[in-house]
Scaffold this active site. Sequence first.
Site, mmCIF file in Angstrom:
data_model
loop_
_atom_site.group_PDB
_atom_site.id
_atom_site.type_symbol
_atom_site.label_atom_id
_atom_site.label_comp_id
_atom_site.label_asym_id
_atom_site.label_seq_id
_atom_site.Cartn_x
_atom_site.Cartn_y
_atom_site.Cartn_z
ATOM 1 N N ASP A 180 -3.560 10.247 5.169
ATOM 2 C CA ASP A 180 -3.063 11.141 4.703
ATOM 3 C C ASP A 180 -2.673 12.463 4.996
ATOM 4 O O ASP A 180 -3.547 12.993 5.652
ATOM 5 C CB ASP A 180 -3.958 11.412 2.551
ATOM 6 C CG ASP A 180 -3.717 10.456 1.436
ATOM 7 O OD1 ASP A 180 -2.359 9.620 1.787
ATOM 8 O OD2 ASP A 180 -4.681 9.997 0.768
ATOM 9 N N GLY A 232 6.716 -7.293 -8.291
ATOM 10 C CA GLY A 232 7.957 -7.259 -9.049
ATOM 11 C C GLY A 232 7.857 -8.328 -10.479
ATOM 12 O O GLY A 232 6.912 -8.747 -10.241
ATOM 13 N N TYR A 275 4.024 0.454 7.077
ATOM 14 C CA TYR A 275 5.001 0.384 6.559
ATOM 15 C C TYR A 275 6.054 1.775 7.166
ATOM 16 O O TYR A 275 7.982 1.724 6.346
ATOM 17 C CB TYR A 275 4.245 1.466 4.696
ATOM 18 C CG TYR A 275 5.458 1.337 3.872
ATOM 19 C CD1 TYR A 275 6.067 0.727 2.910
ATOM 20 C CD2 TYR A 275 5.294 2.744 3.649
ATOM 21 C CE1 TYR A 275 6.762 0.928 1.790
ATOM 22 C CE2 TYR A 275 6.419 3.141 2.094
ATOM 23 C CZ TYR A 275 6.941 3.044 2.037
ATOM 24 O OH TYR A 275 7.983 2.483 0.976
ATOM 25 N N ASN A 282 7.076 11.021 -3.789
ATOM 26 C CA ASN A 282 6.331 10.209 -4.672
ATOM 27 C C ASN A 282 6.792 10.343 -5.682
ATOM 28 O O ASN A 282 6.564 11.038 -7.219
ATOM 29 C CB ASN A 282 5.248 11.071 -5.120
ATOM 30 C CG ASN A 282 4.103 11.155 -4.020
ATOM 31 O OD1 ASN A 282 4.573 11.423 -2.755
ATOM 32 N ND2 ASN A 282 3.119 10.759 -3.789
HETATM 33 N N1 UDP Z 1 -5.155 10.051 -3.942
HETATM 34 C C1 UDP Z 1 -6.206 10.468 -4.767
HETATM 35 N N2 UDP Z 1 -7.245 8.922 -5.522
HETATM 36 C C2 UDP Z 1 -6.198 8.152 -5.802
HETATM 37 C C3 UDP Z 1 -5.552 7.784 -5.639
HETATM 38 C C4 UDP Z 1 -4.664 8.627 -4.549
HETATM 39 O O1 UDP Z 1 -6.584 11.282 -4.683
HETATM 40 O O2 UDP Z 1 -7.198 7.643 -6.732
HETATM 41 C C5 UDP Z 1 -4.045 11.519 -3.315
HETATM 42 C C6 UDP Z 1 -4.349 10.545 -2.354
HETATM 43 O O3 UDP Z 1 -4.972 10.530 -1.782
HETATM 44 C C7 UDP Z 1 -2.590 11.436 -1.972
HETATM 45 C C8 UDP Z 1 -2.476 11.779 -3.229
HETATM 46 O O4 UDP Z 1 -3.070 11.729 -4.470
HETATM 47 O O5 UDP Z 1 -3.302 13.123 -1.865
HETATM 48 C C9 UDP Z 1 -1.111 10.835 -4.123
HETATM 49 O O6 UDP Z 1 -1.233 9.847 -3.520
HETATM 50 P P1 UDP Z 1 -0.762 8.570 -4.015
HETATM 51 O O7 UDP Z 1 -1.443 7.216 -3.523
HETATM 52 O O8 UDP Z 1 0.267 8.277 -5.095
HETATM 53 O O9 UDP Z 1 0.738 8.106 -3.434
HETATM 54 P P2 UDP Z 1 1.268 8.867 -1.402
HETATM 55 O O10 UDP Z 1 1.033 10.428 -1.051
HETATM 56 O O11 UDP Z 1 -0.142 7.999 -0.518
HETATM 57 O O12 UDP Z 1 2.790 8.449 -1.427
#
Ligand code: UDP
Length: 330
Positions: A285, A36, A141, A170
């Site tokens: 993912d 933080g 997590y 998100n």
């Molecule tokens: N993502 C991406 N490139 C990046 C970061 C994230 O393509 O540099 C994609 C990731 O694979 C997911 C989506 O964006 O499908 C959202 O990712 P983020 O890490 O923001 O949140 P999450 O869904 O993992 O909580």
Amino acid sequence: MKVLVCGGAGYIGSHTVKELLEQGYDVIVVDSLETGHKKAVDERAPLYVGNLSDESFLEDVFSKHSIDAVIDFAAYSLVGESVTEPAKYFENNIGGTLSLLKKMRKYNVKYIVFSSTAATYGEPEGIPILESDKTVPTNPYGESKLCVEKILHWFDEAYGTKYAVLRYFNAAGAHKSGTIGEDHFPESHLIPIILQTALGKREFIGIFGDDYATEDGTCIRDYIHVTDLAQAHILALEKTMEENKSRTYNLGNGKGFSVKEVVEMARKVTGKEIPAKIEPRRAGDPSVLIASSEKIIKELGWEPKYNTLEEIIASAWQWHQKHPNGYEDK
Ligand code: UDP
């Protein structure tokens, strides 16, 4: 009414602190400042720096203040790191909240809003995801958050501690004042990385896989504005206290956007080119995560105010332009 916000210097915590203060609540903040930022904490809220697992530290906070309710955001939240360092996540995320719950019991504090996650579901069994769907996390997590959800259930059974569990999809965007926003180190979230690329701080945005079973091949997520999340915490707390009854809600916009759509929208909002490159899939993912938020809409009358991706990205862009180095900026 006095609310203790644990993790109130973090991204979602700091936005919730602001909303609570604006609605007339007395707020005190506890944060270890490991992830933080001191500058994210509104000056009207006293900040106590320490760890929830530190019993004497918590004792000091609870003995100084007459706390009516707790909102707990304090946790590590990097999915990838949780896979390589599970002990860190179980120890901190479960241990910290357990220690907090024990202290709440000692001081007869009966209400808690707990920050949970869509990661408790794992690979979804259906879209949109309902609160009653099966929860099989695919990383430590999500597992650590699900464990705390179970602990909350048993504390309710044993001692009548009432909880609202909020499973976020998100979180994105920033406060309308442009004074607080998202600043993680290292940054791993899609929208901040895209906007750092728009600012020229990164050469390109890497798109993690374009061979998923979605229309354009990239992953679909449900983006929700951080201020809408903050409002939901306050509504959930009020209702839990009013009805003296525990509850669990999803929090999303109920609409999904692919990674490519998010990049395209960011190009429109910023007017910048934002180079993108297809990269390999990121482990773990799921292809599509979209919330059903019907339950919280129906039961609490919660309504997202930022319901377009364009508004969400525009508010994040305002923060990133004003603070290209996050809270490091003067
Ligand atoms: N993502 C991406 N490139 C990046 C970061 C994230 O393509 O540099 C994609 C990731 O694979 C997911 C989506 O964006 O499908 C959202 O990712 P983020 O890490 O923001 O949140 P999450 O869904 O993992 O909580």
